[in-house]
Structures are given as C-alpha cells and as structure tokens.
Write a protein that holds these residues in place. Structure first.
Motif, PDB file in Angstrom:
ATOM      1  N   ILE A 125       0.837  -1.206   0.000  1.00  0.00           N
ATOM      2  CA  ILE A 125       0.000   0.000   0.000  1.00  0.00           C
ATOM      3  C   ILE A 125       0.875   1.260   0.000  1.00  0.00           C
TER       4      ILE A 125
ATOM      5  N   GLU B 243      -5.282  -1.111   6.076  1.00  0.00           N
ATOM      6  CA  GLU B 243      -5.671  -0.025   5.178  1.00  0.00           C
ATOM      7  C   GLU B 243      -5.851   1.269   5.972  1.00  0.00           C
TER       8      GLU B 243
ATOM      9  N   HIS C 239      -6.708  -6.931   7.019  1.00  0.00           N
ATOM     10  CA  HIS C 239      -6.546  -6.088   5.835  1.00  0.00           C
ATOM     11  C   HIS C 239      -7.201  -4.725   6.038  1.00  0.00           C
ATOM     12  N   ASP C 240      -8.409  -4.711   6.610  1.00  0.00           N
ATOM     13  CA  ASP C 240      -9.100  -3.443   6.854  1.00  0.00           C
ATOM     14  C   ASP C 240      -8.311  -2.573   7.818  1.00  0.00           C
TER      15      ASP C 240
ATOM     16  N   ARG D 135      -3.540   4.790   5.789  1.00  0.00           N
ATOM     17  CA  ARG D 135      -4.108   6.129   5.536  1.00  0.00           C
ATOM     18  C   ARG D 135      -3.675   7.124   6.599  1.00  0.00           C
TER      19      ARG D 135
END
Length: 300
Positions: free
Chosen positions: A197, A277, A273-274, A281
């Motif tokens: 990411i 993420e 995974h959430d 951010r």
C-alpha cells in the motif's frame, strides 16, 4: 530443492550448511558452540568412513558418524552417504533414521528455494565471508534471520537496490526494517501488506518503521477482541490451514492463536486487511524534496 542453481545448503564451492544434521538435537543446539570438538569428530568420521561398506549403524547421541568433510581442504561439511556423492545412490539408510534424513529441510531453505537466482545472490552476499561452521550457525549467520521475512519481502528489498553490494551490516543500514524490533516471521504478513500500500520506502526509512510499530501492536489487540472462538476443542491447528503461510505465522506468533476454524481465520484475515488499510491512511508521507530525507509520522 526445486529451482536449481545454488541452494541454502550448498551456496557455493567455499562452504556448506550442516545445521540440520543430525536431525534430532536439543532445542537451541548450535554447532558453533562446540566447534573445536566437532572439527575433531568430523576428521575422525571422514578418516573412518569406508565407501564400500553397506552395513547399518544407527546414530547415537547428538552426532552422526556419517557427517564429515567433503573435500581434501576440510572446508565443506556434509553427509558422506548423500546420493550426490554416490552417482545418485542414496546410502543414508545406513544411519537407520528412516525417512527423516531425506525429508529434513529447514524453513529458511524453503524460503530460499522460492527466490530467483539473482535474488538469492543478493542475499547470499551477507554470508560471503563465513566458513561452513559460521554459515551453519544461527548465532553467526545473519542470513537465517533475514530469510524469516519470507520470499516476497526479500524480493522487494533486493529489487529496491538491484545490483547493490552489501555486507550484513551495510544491508541493515540501508534497510532499517531488518534491524527493527519486529520479529520477522511474526510480522512479515502485515509488513508485506503495508508495503504493497505504502511502497517500498517502508523498508528504508527508520521513522516510517517507527510510525507503524504502534499500529501493528494495535492490530493484534483488534484481532484478539474478536475472540474468544479459537483454541477450543474441535478447532483446526492453525499451521495446517490451507492459507498463506505468513498469515498463519502472524496468527500463531503475534496473536498467539493456535487453533481456529478456517472460516473464522478468513474473517480475521479481512479484519487484518481493513485495519492495515486504515493504518496506511494515517501515515503522513509529505512529498520528498530533492536531497532531503523523507519525514514520516502518523496523523492523530
């Protein structure tokens, strides 16, 4: 090993790894702790070995009578019964260990075998000046620790610096992730996902690594808050699930989950995974100025 070329066991003509021989030893055993004694035993084994002999002589204790020197210069240590020394004929039945000698491959060797030849060469630099004793020692050979990060991270780091020439110390300086407090096998999965990411700067900037460490600790807390539905009778051993091996290592070694149903493991994977993420951010990555180092932080 499957791919051909160099192997972790026999990386070049200057050294070998004999860390798994014999395959039954006390926990934490390291040949390097007994180097003087073992060198004497290896010379005795090599001198006493008779290639025409076919009788069975079981291993006793924590040393094997068939482990010896493979070259006249006493540099290469290995199995005197191995098929590579006997035109493909496997004589390892003589130590009466059944299939154990044939199937004994360390986890690091499996990782190494997944790498392309150029990636292998990049990482073998870190063990370039080691002899067979130091190369076979987890205390002395940093390559063993690096390999615990798994093939994907090893490849991403090598491709970040293609053609780079490194010792272990210069590699750690260039990629501070390798010197972080994160245990490789326990954290390889979330680090790999974050790198996909954020980008490969994750491996290079110590401030960025410092910024994600609290978030990774919070990730374990969020996983554990989903319980308790693991480690109960009837659930499956985590290491036997048909899922990404590094994710299963994360569940076992970071979250301490030993048994779980496959569908629950899949649910935790989505949660991880959430969470990653959201962590990605939060990490502040200002534009890089020419000649300036990247500043990293986490938004409140």
């Amino acid at each position: 090993m499957g791919r051909g070329g160099s192997t972790l066991c026999f990386p070049d003509g200057d050294k070998t790894c004999f860390a798994c021989c014999p395959p039954i030893r006390p926990a934490g055993y390291d040949h390097a702790d007994y180097e003087g004694i073992i060198k004497r035993v290896l010379r005795e084994n090599t001198k006493a070995y008779l290639p025409e002999e076919t009788s069975v002589r079981p291993i006793t204790g924590f040393s094997c009578w068939a482990l010896g020197y493979l070259d006249p210069g006493f540099r290469l240590v290995g199995c005197l019964l191995h098929p590579a020394r006997h035109q493909g004929i496997d004589l390892r039945f003589r130590v009466d260990f059944g299939e154990k000698c044939r199937r004994e491959i360390c986890p690091e060797a499996y990782v190494f075998d997944c790498l392309e030849d150029d990636i292998r060469a990049f990482w073998l630099q870190t063990a370039r000046d080691l002899d067979s004793f130091s190369y076979s020692s987890r205390q002395r050979n940093p390559l063993f620790l690096f390999l615990d990060w798994g093939p994907d991270i090893l490849k991403m780091i090598a491709e970040k610096d293609p053609g780079g020439t490194h010792s272990a110390s210069s590699l750690v300086k260039a990629f501070p992730l390798l010197a972080s407090h994160l245990s490789p096998r326990a954290w390889a999965y979330p680090v790999r996902h974050l790198a996909s990411i954020i980008g490969r700067d994750l491996f290079c900037d110590p401030r960025l690594i410092e910024a994600i460490e609290p978030g990774l600790a919070g990730l374990v807390d969020s996983v554990l808050r989903e319980g308790p539905f693991w480690d109960v009778p009837g659930t499956h051993p985590v290491h036997l699930l048909q899922m990404d091996r590094s994710f299963l290592d994360f569940l076992r070694l970071s979250a301490g989950i030993r048994r779980i149903e496959p569908e629950r493991a899949g649910m935790l994977k989505e949660l991880v995974h959430d969470s990653l993420e959201r962590l990605a951010r939060k990490i502040h990555l200002p534009p890089r100025r020419k000649g300036a180092k990247m500043e990293a932080g986490v938004h409140p």
